[in-house]
Design a protein around this motif. Structure first.
Motif, PDB file in Angstrom:
ATOM      1  N   ALA A  10       0.839  -1.199   0.000  1.00 24.07           N
ATOM      2  CA  ALA A  10       0.000   0.000   0.000  1.00 24.07           C
ATOM      3  C   ALA A  10       0.874   1.250   0.000  1.00 24.07           C
ATOM      4  O   ALA A  10       1.981   1.252   0.529  1.00 24.07           O
ATOM      5  CB  ALA A  10      -0.918  -0.001   1.224  1.00 24.07           C
ATOM      6  N   LEU A  11       0.353   2.299  -0.590  1.00 32.25           N
ATOM      7  CA  LEU A  11       1.057   3.574  -0.660  1.00 32.25           C
ATOM      8  C   LEU A  11       0.091   4.677  -0.255  1.00 32.25           C
ATOM      9  O   LEU A  11      -1.036   4.728  -0.745  1.00 32.25           O
ATOM     10  CB  LEU A  11       1.563   3.814  -2.089  1.00 32.25           C
ATOM     11  CG  LEU A  11       2.443   5.041  -2.297  1.00 32.25           C
ATOM     12  CD1 LEU A  11       3.810   4.831  -1.640  1.00 32.25           C
ATOM     13  CD2 LEU A  11       2.621   5.314  -3.780  1.00 32.25           C
ATOM     14  N   GLU A  12       0.525   5.538   0.637  1.00 30.65           N
ATOM     15  CA  GLU A  12      -0.309   6.634   1.103  1.00 30.65           C
ATOM     16  C   GLU A  12      -0.362   7.753   0.054  1.00 30.65           C
ATOM     17  O   GLU A  12       0.613   7.976  -0.671  1.00 30.65           O
ATOM     18  CB  GLU A  12       0.227   7.192   2.426  1.00 30.65           C
ATOM     19  CG  GLU A  12       0.103   6.217   3.582  1.00 30.65           C
ATOM     20  CD  GLU A  12      -1.334   5.832   3.886  1.00 30.65           C
ATOM     21  OE1 GLU A  12      -2.217   6.709   3.866  1.00 30.65           O
ATOM     22  OE2 GLU A  12      -1.575   4.636   4.141  1.00 30.65           O
ATOM     23  N   TRP A  19       6.249  11.254  -4.814  1.00 32.47           N
ATOM     24  CA  TRP A  19       6.847  10.429  -5.862  1.00 32.47           C
ATOM     25  C   TRP A  19       6.602  11.003  -7.255  1.00 32.47           C
ATOM     26  O   TRP A  19       7.463  10.900  -8.122  1.00 32.47           O
ATOM     27  CB  TRP A  19       6.297   9.006  -5.796  1.00 32.47           C
ATOM     28  CG  TRP A  19       6.898   8.155  -4.726  1.00 32.47           C
ATOM     29  CD1 TRP A  19       7.634   8.566  -3.648  1.00 32.47           C
ATOM     30  CD2 TRP A  19       6.794   6.744  -4.629  1.00 32.47           C
ATOM     31  NE1 TRP A  19       7.989   7.490  -2.882  1.00 32.47           N
ATOM     32  CE2 TRP A  19       7.483   6.350  -3.457  1.00 32.47           C
ATOM     33  CE3 TRP A  19       6.177   5.765  -5.394  1.00 32.47           C
ATOM     34  CZ2 TRP A  19       7.586   5.028  -3.059  1.00 32.47           C
ATOM     35  CZ3 TRP A  19       6.272   4.446  -4.993  1.00 32.47           C
ATOM     36  CH2 TRP A  19       6.970   4.082  -3.841  1.00 32.47           C
ATOM     37  N   ILE A  20       5.426  11.577  -7.475  1.00 34.98           N
ATOM     38  CA  ILE A  20       5.102  12.110  -8.801  1.00 34.98           C
ATOM     39  C   ILE A  20       6.117  13.172  -9.208  1.00 34.98           C
ATOM     40  O   ILE A  20       6.510  13.247 -10.379  1.00 34.98           O
ATOM     41  CB  ILE A  20       3.648  12.644  -8.829  1.00 34.98           C
ATOM     42  CG1 ILE A  20       2.675  11.458  -8.840  1.00 34.98           C
ATOM     43  CG2 ILE A  20       3.419  13.557 -10.028  1.00 34.98           C
ATOM     44  CD1 ILE A  20       1.209  11.832  -8.700  1.00 34.98           C
ATOM     45  N   THR A  21       6.568  13.985  -8.262  1.00 34.91           N
ATOM     46  CA  THR A  21       7.538  15.028  -8.600  1.00 34.91           C
ATOM     47  C   THR A  21       8.979  14.529  -8.554  1.00 34.91           C
ATOM     48  O   THR A  21       9.848  15.113  -9.177  1.00 34.91           O
ATOM     49  CB  THR A  21       7.395  16.236  -7.644  1.00 34.91           C
ATOM     50  OG1 THR A  21       7.595  15.802  -6.300  1.00 34.91           O
ATOM     51  CG2 THR A  21       6.021  16.875  -7.786  1.00 34.91           C
ATOM     52  N   GLU A  22       9.231  13.427  -7.842  1.00 31.12           N
ATOM     53  CA  GLU A  22      10.600  12.953  -7.646  1.00 31.12           C
ATOM     54  C   GLU A  22      11.051  11.847  -8.596  1.00 31.12           C
ATOM     55  O   GLU A  22      12.242  11.695  -8.823  1.00 31.12           O
ATOM     56  CB  GLU A  22      10.770  12.443  -6.207  1.00 31.12           C
ATOM     57  CG  GLU A  22      10.606  13.500  -5.147  1.00 31.12           C
ATOM     58  CD  GLU A  22      10.580  12.917  -3.744  1.00 31.12           C
ATOM     59  OE1 GLU A  22      10.746  11.685  -3.588  1.00 31.12           O
ATOM     60  OE2 GLU A  22      10.394  13.690  -2.792  1.00 31.12           O
ATOM     61  N   HIS A  23      10.136  11.070  -9.106  1.00 35.37           N
ATOM     62  CA  HIS A  23      10.524   9.862  -9.859  1.00 35.37           C
ATOM     63  C   HIS A  23       9.982   9.880 -11.285  1.00 35.37           C
ATOM     64  O   HIS A  23       8.782   9.746 -11.499  1.00 35.37           O
ATOM     65  CB  HIS A  23      10.024   8.606  -9.136  1.00 35.37           C
ATOM     66  CG  HIS A  23      10.569   8.455  -7.749  1.00 35.37           C
ATOM     67  ND1 HIS A  23      11.881   8.118  -7.500  1.00 35.37           N
ATOM     68  CD2 HIS A  23       9.990   8.616  -6.536  1.00 35.37           C
ATOM     69  CE1 HIS A  23      12.079   8.066  -6.198  1.00 35.37           C
ATOM     70  NE2 HIS A  23      10.949   8.368  -5.589  1.00 35.37           N
ATOM     71  N   GLU A  24      10.875   9.997 -12.243  1.00 40.07           N
ATOM     72  CA  GLU A  24      10.461  10.002 -13.650  1.00 40.07           C
ATOM     73  C   GLU A  24      10.002   8.630 -14.118  1.00 40.07           C
ATOM     74  O   GLU A  24       9.256   8.520 -15.090  1.00 40.07           O
ATOM     75  CB  GLU A  24      11.609  10.496 -14.527  1.00 40.07           C
ATOM     76  CG  GLU A  24      11.901  11.965 -14.350  1.00 40.07           C
ATOM     77  CD  GLU A  24      12.993  12.443 -15.277  1.00 40.07           C
ATOM     78  OE1 GLU A  24      13.284  11.759 -16.284  1.00 40.07           O
ATOM     79  OE2 GLU A  24      13.556  13.508 -15.003  1.00 40.07           O
ATOM     80  N   ASP A  25      10.453   7.570 -13.434  1.00 42.02           N
ATOM     81  CA  ASP A  25      10.101   6.210 -13.843  1.00 42.02           C
ATOM     82  C   ASP A  25       8.774   5.729 -13.257  1.00 42.02           C
ATOM     83  O   ASP A  25       8.370   4.598 -13.493  1.00 42.02           O
ATOM     84  CB  ASP A  25      11.224   5.244 -13.466  1.00 42.02           C
ATOM     85  CG  ASP A  25      11.438   5.145 -11.949  1.00 42.02           C
ATOM     86  OD1 ASP A  25      11.076   6.098 -11.222  1.00 42.02           O
ATOM     87  OD2 ASP A  25      11.977   4.113 -11.500  1.00 42.02           O
ATOM     88  N   LEU A  26       8.083   6.594 -12.525  1.00 43.25           N
ATOM     89  CA  LEU A  26       6.807   6.223 -11.899  1.00 43.25           C
ATOM     90  C   LEU A  26       5.712   6.081 -12.952  1.00 43.25           C
ATOM     91  O   LEU A  26       5.561   6.937 -13.817  1.00 43.25           O
ATOM     92  CB  LEU A  26       6.393   7.293 -10.884  1.00 43.25           C
ATOM     93  CG  LEU A  26       5.019   7.126 -10.239  1.00 43.25           C
ATOM     94  CD1 LEU A  26       4.989   5.902  -9.332  1.00 43.25           C
ATOM     95  CD2 LEU A  26       4.650   8.377  -9.459  1.00 43.25           C
TER      96      LEU A  26
END
Length: 196
Positions: A10-12, A19-26
């Motif tokens: 699970a992810l809050e 994560w949306i702003t930090e990870h391009e691979d998301l």
């Protein structure tokens, strides 16, 4: 003493916002129907309705990297998708806690379109209405009509035990739940960029 490992599933919503702003691979995959997706979705997410994902999980898994978040309305369909992708080799997918509404409530960036009831709310309305009709008809028309309430209760129990929903699948085919851009397996999967 043996150590116990826990797999995070699970992810809050706040973590996803980061994560949306930090990870391009998301890659965020929304497994709700196209109509639900059109009503409101997380900006940048991809719509792969659960029936398509279930049927084409292997092809989808080939395109995905390790940072995958699955979303739906409440988490139930996303969890089904996580299990299906797990059997196709994607064991790191996470399910967004609270679904799209939870993400929006946490201040996440969502796109809003034409408003309609989500599928889970439609199921509750139809099931509840049929139970009430069955009980009223059983009282005033014929006691045999109470069987309708029993049948709905049995269906809901089976739905909970199997984590499926035949009524939801039937309602998703109704005209008010259709949109012009209902994705095919090929278009839904090909919209997702292939992992590097």
């Amino acid at each position: 003493m043996a150590s116990e490992t826990t797999t995070l599933t699970a992810l809050e919503p706040q973590t996803l916002r980061e994560w949306i702003t930090e990870h391009e691979d998301l890659v965020v995959i929304d497994v709700r129907s196209a109509a639900e997706f059109e009503t409101m979705h997380i900006r940048g997410s991809y719509n792969v309705p659960l029936p398509l994902l279930s049927e084409h999980a292997d092809a989808l898994a080939e395109r995905l990297g390790q940072r995958v978040v699955l979303v739906c309305q409440s988490g139930v369909r996303a969890e089904q998708a996580r299990q299906r992708l797990g059997s196709s080799g994607i064991g790191t997918a996470l399910v967004l806690t609270g679904g799209v509404p939870g993400f929006a409530a946490a201040g996440g960036d969502v796109v809003r379109g034409a408003q309609r009831w989500d599928l889970e709310r439609q199921v509750r309305m139809v099931a509840g209405s049929l139970v009430v009709v069955g009980l009223i008809a059983g009282k005033f028309v014929s006691p045999k009509l109470r069987v309708l309430a029993g049948a709905i209760g049995t269906g809901l129990t089976f739905s909970a035990a199997t984590n499926t929903c035949a009524m939801g699948q039937a309602l998703s085919k109704m005209p008010w739940n259709k949109v012009a851009d209902e994705p095919s397996a090929e278009t839904a999967i090909n919209r997702i960029p292939a992992a590097a």
